[in-house]
Design an enzyme around this catalytic site. Sequence first.
Site, PDB file in Angstrom:
ATOM      1  N   HIS A 171       0.833  -1.205   0.000  1.00  0.00           N
ATOM      2  CA  HIS A 171       0.000   0.000   0.000  1.00  0.00           C
ATOM      3  C   HIS A 171       0.871   1.260   0.000  1.00  0.00           C
ATOM      4  CE1 HIS A 171       0.908   1.109   4.173  1.00  0.00           C
ATOM      5  NE2 HIS A 171       0.823  -0.194   4.448  1.00  0.00           N
ATOM      6  N   GLU A 211      -1.694  -6.734   7.970  1.00  0.00           N
ATOM      7  CA  GLU A 211      -0.346  -6.505   8.490  1.00  0.00           C
ATOM      8  C   GLU A 211      -0.135  -7.173   9.843  1.00  0.00           C
ATOM      9  OE1 GLU A 211       2.658  -6.207   8.153  1.00  0.00           O
ATOM     10  OE2 GLU A 211       3.070  -4.090   7.687  1.00  0.00           O
TER      11      GLU A 211
END
Length: 208
Positions: free
Chosen positions: A13, A97
């Site tokens: 990202h 994550e």
Amino acid sequence: MSLVWPELYFIRHGQTDWNAEGRYQGSQDIPLNAIGRAQADLNGTLLRQLLDRDGRTPTDFTWHVSPLGRTMETMQRVRAAFDAPLPEAVPDKRLVEVSFGVYEGRLHTELTAGEMAIAGERTAEFWTFRPPSGESYEDVARRVTSFAETLTGPTIIVAHGGILRILRRLIEDFPAERAVNWFPPQDSVVHFINGQSVVYPAGESWDD
């Protein structure tokens, strides 16, 4: 039987304000900032160029994304670079994550090595270090492996820096110390094939 990894294109990202400030982000749902949105746009253009170069089409791949907002927006912007209809981008919680637990939101510089060693100063033991209420890289490697076992062919993934570190250890057999200290870029497309990776920087020239 050992896992056979398919071909992967991986995009981290784009930048968030917490990234820019040097804060542990982990599982917190922090949005992209203006730089991050521009990075995602460039990565989409680069991915299209890479597929065109190799005579591939987006439909040759399954598309998977972490369900956090910053990755979903990155995926949306990457997909906007393609003119043709695309396969569905499937959110998967196993791509979220690494959770840094009680340290999420804290500045990297606030924490001593005894609490949370920063990238560049970590030992191999950091692979199994689990922050209070968080996860270790080894914990997350298990869920990433579970995800990989469901893949049936070439795959495009938009996820996080920690996931990319884990993939380099699992696919390329990076030593633990190297994996946890490697800095995953936000302005690049990483291509995994045949047990190796190539990192292509977006917005710059790359070698054919």
